[in-house]
Structures are given as structure tokens and as C-alpha cells.
Design an enzyme around this catalytic site. Structure first.
Site, PDB file in Angstrom:
ATOM      1  N   CYS A 184      53.475  82.989 196.573  1.00 55.07           N
ATOM      2  CA  CYS A 184      54.720  82.268 196.878  1.00 55.07           C
ATOM      3  C   CYS A 184      55.845  83.161 197.390  1.00 55.07           C
ATOM      4  CB  CYS A 184      55.188  81.517 195.640  1.00 55.07           C
ATOM      5  SG  CYS A 184      53.834  80.716 194.760  1.00 55.07           S
ATOM      6  N   HIS A 319      64.376  80.521 194.073  1.00 53.49           N
ATOM      7  CA  HIS A 319      62.960  80.188 194.256  1.00 53.49           C
ATOM      8  C   HIS A 319      62.751  78.754 193.777  1.00 53.49           C
ATOM      9  CE1 HIS A 319      58.768  81.064 194.901  1.00 53.49           C
ATOM     10  NE2 HIS A 319      58.456  80.722 193.662  1.00 53.49           N
ATOM     11  N   HIS A 359      57.046  72.809 197.636  1.00 51.08           N
ATOM     12  CA  HIS A 359      56.805  74.251 197.567  1.00 51.08           C
ATOM     13  C   HIS A 359      55.746  74.609 198.593  1.00 51.08           C
ATOM     14  CE1 HIS A 359      56.138  78.226 196.366  1.00 51.08           C
ATOM     15  NE2 HIS A 359      55.801  78.086 195.095  1.00 51.08           N
ATOM     16  N   SER A 639      68.578  95.893 260.679  1.00 51.55           N
ATOM     17  CA  SER A 639      69.787  96.298 261.400  1.00 51.55           C
ATOM     18  C   SER A 639      70.903  96.635 260.410  1.00 51.55           C
ATOM     19  CB  SER A 639      70.188  95.185 262.375  1.00 51.55           C
ATOM     20  OG  SER A 639      71.284  95.581 263.173  1.00 51.55           O
TER      21      SER A 639
END
Length: 707
Positions: A184, A319, A359, A639
Site C-alpha cells: 500500500c 493513509h 483503497h 539571392s
């Protein structure tokens, strides 16, 4: 890149692009932000096309071979893949893990979001750091009943190594290429590794992220037996009802570049990584049980690296899996760190994107980073779902943290956001974001100097196929339709021209207003007769691969040349002003005055004035093309055009080139009326033979022919 920029920002990393495929149709950062602001739950029942849910589901978690959860975070169309876009054969594509395929697509989107042309990055030191965890597709192919279908592409198509290596191979990136598995925390671990490589100059830019796709019931069954999952398939982070996490799938990628380089390149910067770090839980009550002390130590270390105090953190993306054990450990660890030297008053808001999307396992860390970067961009904190009934094991009343339950503004001043992540095996990662430096970046002069109604904006769109081109055109139609006044057609054209890859199926839109642009795209999509301002077709791969600028001789000169550009284009005007300044010094007359003289007073029919004007006009046009991202790989002149070509090639300085042009034209002016020129349709050999009697009066001045 200036030395001052390098010194000021030598240890910081910029987040310059983001791409995502998240549950609930959040398939780009903008859609994700809209869902977060609205407080949407993006989870859904397990799709019927994954496996027979009725066969494998049972609410009784003790039943063998069954999973008790029936919901999670899922993305759509995981079986869809445009193999031809990436140059992959259909046969090989069938054996490539959807995880690799979705990463390829998301990487392209992230680079385009960063304003980068993926095709131009080929062969460069771009690093790739991708996190993975489950390999459902490998398990599917190696099952006994399917093993007879294993072929030469199975190994490279389905192993963990290839999550990063496939991207490096397809895009021809030659920096480090590393696949990470710490479960995770994987993608935040990948961020830390990428930052280290960027600071050590192992790579000049990095694509960092992770992927997770769920195609078999076995992993659901395994996690159910371990008791990880919430039966209702929702991650109720920090809530009293927290009873496990919702499995989720998707992909997230961020584009990272050293901050000093990003500023020098004029990149749009979402956020800045001020510091990051990793550690491990060591021995705990169980291998999957988090260690609050280890998390605290890591947060303190990261904030110390960045030279800030924990009290300066204005938001923390936790988390926050929604497990009854992990949530209190993490929340109390966060509060203990942030409380240090924190003045009494407003508490620090804490949330988790898992409450919205589930998750995503190895993608969880980068999902939090993307959310935090969007918070920085919009200076708002979205509401956290399931925050109304907090977990009683987390005493929010006494702690210095709180759950934001409504949309709220970030505090004024410099903001810092912490992002926390830990793996179920004990590997912790923490990243600290800060706001980008507030530097003024000069707007492109070619865009800034022209009003939207003065001339049409040019918007080139391209794709690998005709069908994809129509899909892209529809997206731009919606973008233009829904854009506010802060975004002009010129801005869109400037971005698409300079910061997008140009593929073989192409449509060019020219429009003076958004209404006209929308109508023209609608006609293109309806396959009606192409209106003025729309051109489409397929570029021929064997032609026109390299741009050459040809600088003309005297032929096209006329009295009013360049006037519209002088009136409307700042880049052109600036070049002519400099040439005018030099002409006054070198020749004693004003180039600008000659270019603006009325027809009856114009002297541009005289060689002395025409040739320097011809030179200045062509050099000015070159700079206009340059400002639009169009650069020649070679130049040639005919030219008097030879002088302009020599200047553009870098042979002459501007002053030297004008000196040559002025002196050449002055000498030629002196010969005016003393001779004549005749064009003859003969070879040089035939002309020399025919004019032998008049060699004192006739000479071959030039040999012009297809040969």
C-alpha cells in the site's frame, strides 16, 4: 537555467503533470477534483464482467472459497486498448496485463497534462518508477486450465518488472526504470526513489505512480480470510463504523522535474515536493499491524529535512484505510507530531482520499499526492466522507487535528501538506508538499500582443486514427464550450501547438471566436461539408518530416509588406524595431519609416532600401514562427535571401547581417540603370557559346535551373 534558480531550489522537486484512472469515472485530475469537492462516494458493486460474484460471495466470512465484500472502487473498460497507438501487435496485446496497458495510456495523459510532447522525449534520461502489488493477469494465464495458451508474450506481458520497463521501452526512455512492491505504500516509496534520482542527476525527469487492476476473485478471497475488507465495500476512514477497507483499482502517475529546471522551462507547477522519506515498522504485534512510533519518527525526520516545524502543516492527507486498528494508531501518531510547538487555535484538518475511491493498494500513495496537489492548485480542502461520526478511539476533541466535513479554503500564506502512507508489511513513506514559488512568468508575446478578434487562433489536433481524432475533437469542443473568459482560443492554440505531440491523423481549426470554433468542430463531427477554417487529413509518414525555411530574393517585395504583423504581433514588431535601430546607425535612414510610408512616397522599389527591408521582414517572420514552436532544421536562401539564411543559421550576428545587406544594396544601387538582365531558356554552355562575340559586354550572371 540560471545559477540563482539552481542555488535557490537545488533540493526541491516540482510536480508538473498528473494523470489518473480512478473509480467512478474520475479519469483525469479535473474530474477527480469535481468529485472530491462534491463529496462523492465513487465506489460501486463488483462489475458482472469480472467474475461470478454470486458464486464467490458469502456474507459468512468463515465459508471456504468465498469473499464477504461485494463492493469496491472500479474503473471501466479495462479490456479496451488501442494497441496500434503504441505500436504493439494485436497478438502481443492480448497477453499484456491490463495494468501495463493502462499505465501506458495514463503516462501519455500525464505527460500531455505537463505540456510535454512524449514523442520528443524519446532517447532522453526520463526515469520511470511504478508501484504494483497484485498480478491477477499472471495468475489467470498460469492457471492449470489456461496453461496451454501460454506463449512467448506471457512472461513479458504479465510480470511485475514490466510495469516500469514497458513504459521505458515503448516511450524509449533511458533513465532508471524500477518497479516497486511495498504493497500500500508502493507508489509513495516510488516518489521518494524518483526524487533521490532527480537530485543525484540519474535522470532529468521522472514518471512516478502505480497501478492496480482486479480481475479474479482469489485476491478478494485471500483478503477476506485475513479480515482486511469492509463488508459494505467502503473505506470509512476515521469513522466509528470503520470495519476494514474497500478494495479499489486504477492508475495514477505524476510527472516530476527538479524545481529549478521546471521554473526555467516555464512549466505549470501543481505543487513542490520539499522533502520525503522512508522507514520500517520493525517488529510489532503482527506483521500487518502499524507502528505509530515509526510513523511519528518518519514524519519528524521529513519535516526536519525540509526545515519546517510540524506546526506549519496546514493539511495532512492520511493513509486512512478505515480499519479499526490502523486508523487510531495513525491518527494519534499524526496528532502527536503536529502538536509540537503548535499554538492553540485552529486545528489541522486531516482527510483521506480512500473514503471517496476506496483503497487502491499500490496506487494509494500517489492518489493522495494527486489530491494534495489539487488542494494546492485550487487552494481548497474538500470534505472528508464519513466524518460526521468519528471513531471513539480517536479523541478529536483533545487532539490538534480535525476532520473537514465541508469544502473549506486553505489558510492564507505559505501552505504545507503532509502525505502519509504505510504498507501492510511495515514499509512507511511520507512526502511533504509546499506551494510553488510565486514567480511571474512572462506570457508568450505572440499571444499577449494580439487581441482575440484581430485574427483567428489556430488549433491543431491530432490522433493515431480517424476515430480517435473525432473523439479528441469532441473533447476540445466541450473544453471550448465550457471554458471561462480567462482561457482564450489563443491560449488553447498556443498550448496545443507547442506542448502536444503531433500524430498522423490531423485536424486544424482556425476560428476568431469560441462560438465559431464550436460550430466548426460540430460540423467536422457531423461529417458535414467542411466549413472555412477546418482542414483535416492524414500526414504522409514518408514526406515533410523535416522543416526547411527558404529565404526569398527581391521578387515578392511590395510597398505595404509586413504592416499587419507590425500592428498585431509583438514578436515581429520587436525584431523590426531592433533592425530599425541598427539601420539608423549603419545607413542613416529609418527602416520603420520606409516600411510605413504611403505608396506614393515608398522607396521600397529601390534596391538600397528594398534589400535591408527584405532581410528584416524575413528575420521577423522567422521569430514569429519560432514563437509558435515552429523551428527549421535547415535554412537556404536565394539571392538577397542568402543573408537572412546566414543570420538564422548563426553565421552572422544581426548587426553583421544588416551590415552585409546594407553595403551590398548600396553597391548595387550605384549600378542602377547601367545595364540590363535577360532570362534565357538555354543551358549555360549554350549561352557561353552564343555570346562569344560579345564577352566584353555580356556575361552569365546566374545559372538557375531545376538541376
Amino acid at each position: 537555467m540560471s545559477k540563482s534558480l539552481t542555488e535557490a531550489y537545488h533540493d526541491k522537486i516540482a510536480v508538473i503533470g498528473m494523470g489518473c484512472r480512478f473509480p467512478g469515472g474520475a479519469n483525469d485530475p479535473e474530474k477527480l477534483w469535481q468529485a472530491l469537492v462534491a463529496g462523492k462516494d465513487l465506489t460501486s458493486p463488483i462489475p458482472k464482467d469480472r467474475w461470478d460474484v454470486e458464486k464467490f460471495h458469502d456474507a459468512d466470512r468463515s465459508k471456504p472459497g468465498k469473499h464477504y465484500n461485494w463492493r469496491g472502487g472500479f474503473i471501466e473498460d479495462i479490456d479496451q486498448f488501442d494497441a496500434r497507438f503504441f505500436g504493439i501487435s494485436p497478438r502481443e496485446a492480448d497477453f499484456i496485463d491490463p495494468q501495463q496497458r493502462i499505465l501506458l495510456e495514463t503516462a501519455w495523459e500525464a505527460m500531455e497534462d505537463a505540456g510535454l510532447d512524449p514523442l520528443k522525449l524519446a532517447g532522453s534520461k526520463v526515469g520511470v518508477y511504478m508501484a504494483g502489488f497484485n498480478l491477477d493477469y499472471l495468475i489467470m494465464q498460469l492457471k492449470t486450465e489456461a496453461v496451454e495458451h501460454v506463449n512467448m508474450h506471457t512472461s513479458t506481458g504479465s510480470t511485475m518488472t514490466m510495469l516500469s520497463n514497458r513504459l521505458s521501452y515503448i516511450y524509449d526512455f533511458q533513465g532508471p526504470s524500477i518497479s516497486v512492491d511495498t504493497a500500500c505504500s508502493g507508489s509513495l516509496v516510488a516518489v521518494n526513489l524518483a526524487c533521490q534520482s532527480l537530485l543525484q542527476n540519474d535522470c532529468s525527469m521522472a514518471l512516478v505512480g502505480g497501478v492496480n487492476i482486479m480481475t479474479i476473485p482469489e485476491n478478494f478471497i485471500s483478503g477476506s480470510k485475513a479480515g482486511f475488507y469492509a463488508p459494505d465495500g467502503r473505506s470509512k476512514t476515521f469513522a466509528a463504523e470503520a470495519d476494514g477497507y474497500a478494495r479499489g483499482e486504477g492508475a495514477g502517475i505524476v510527472v516530476l522535474k527538479p524545481l529549478a529546471q521546471a521554473l526555467a522551462d516555464g512549466d505549470r507547477i501543481y505543487s513542490v515536493i520539499a522533502a520525503s522519506g522512508l522507514n520500517q515498522d520493525g517488529h510489532t504485534n503482527g506483521i500487518t499491524v502499524p507502528n505509530g512510533a515509526a510513523q511519528m519518527a518518519l514524519m519528524k525526520e521529513v519535516y526536519q529535512k525540509a526545515g519546517i516545524t510540524p506546526a506549519q502543516i496546514t493539511y495532512l492527507e492520511a493513509h486512512g484505510t478505515g480499519t479499526p486498528t490502523g486508523d487510531p494508531i495513525e491518527a494519534n501518531a499524526i496528532a502527536a507530531v503536529l502538536a509540537a510547538a503548535r499554538p492553540k487555535g485552529p486545528k489541522c484538518p486531516v482527510g483521506s482520499i480512500k473514503a471517496n475511491i476506496g483503497h487502491l493498494e499500490p496506487v494509494a500513495g500517489v492518489a493522495g499526492l494527486i489530491k494534495a496537489s489539487l488542494i494546492m492548485k485550487y487552494r481548497q480542502i474538500p470534505p472528508h466522507l464519513f466524518g460526521q461520526n468519528p471513531n471513539p478511539k480517536i479523541d478529536f476533541k483533545k487532539l490538534c487535528i480535525r476532520i473537514p466535513v465541508t469544502l473549506e479554503a486553505l489558510p492564507a500564506g505559505q501552505n504545507y501538506i503532509g502525505i502519509n502512507s504505510f504498507g501492510y508489511g511495515g514499509t512507511n513513506a511520507h512526502v511533504l508538499l509546499e506551494e510553488p514559488p510565486k514567480l511571474t512568468v512572462p506570457k508568450d508575446e505572440a499571444v499577449a500582443e494580439r487581441g482575440p478578434s484581430l485574427w483567428p487562433a489556430l488549433i491543431p489536433l491530432s490522433a493515431r486514427s480517424a476515430e480517435a481524432l473525432k473523439s479528441l475533437a469532441l473533447k476540445y469542443k466541450e473544453l471550448i464550450q465550457n471554458s471561462d473568459n480567462r482561457i482564450s482560443l489563443a491560449d488553447i492554440g498556443n498550448m496545443v501547438s507547442k506542448r502536444r505531440g503531433h500524430l498522423e491523423h490531423r485536424m486544424t481549426l482556425a476560428a476568431a471566436s469560441k462560438e465559431e470554433a464550436v460550430q466548426n468542430i460540430a460540423a467536422f463531427l457531423a461529417e458535414a461539408e467542411a466549413p472555412q477554417g477546418i482542414t483535416s487529413g492524414k500526414a504522409q509518414s514518408d514526406k515533410y518530416q523535416r522543416i526547411v525555411f527558404v529565404y526569398t530574393g527581391m521578387g515578392p517585395i511590395w510597398w505595404a509588406m509586413g504592416r499587419q504583423l507590425l500592428a498585431r504581433n509583438g514578436v515581429f514588431k520587436k525584431v523590426i524595431a531592433r533592425c530599425d535601430e541598427l539601420t539608423r546607425q549603419l545607413a542613416g535612414w529609418s527602416l520603420l519609416a520606409e516600411l510605413m510610408a504611403p505608396e506614393e512616397q515608398s522607396r521600397l522599389d529601390q534596391t538600397e532600401f528594398a534589400q535591408p527591408a527584405n532581410f528584416a521582414l524575413q528575420v521577423g517572420l522567422t521569430e514569429v514562427w519560432h514563437s509558435l514552436g515552429i523551428l527549421p532544421e535547415a535554412v537556404i536562401g536565394h539571392s538577397v535571401g542568402e543573408v537572412a539564411a546566414a543570420y538564422v543559421a548563426g553565421i552572422y550576428s544581426l548587426e553583421d547581417a544588416l551590415t552585409v545587406s546594407i553595403q551590398r544594396s548600396r553597391v548595387q544601387q550605384q549600378a542602377t540603370g547601367q545595364g540590363a538582365m535577360l532570362a534565357v531558356g538555354l543551358s549555360a554552355k549554350q549561352v557561353v557559346s552564343a555570346t562569344q562575340e560579345w564577352t566584353e559586354k555580356v556575361s552569365v550572371a546566374a545559372v538557375n535551373s531545376p538541376g
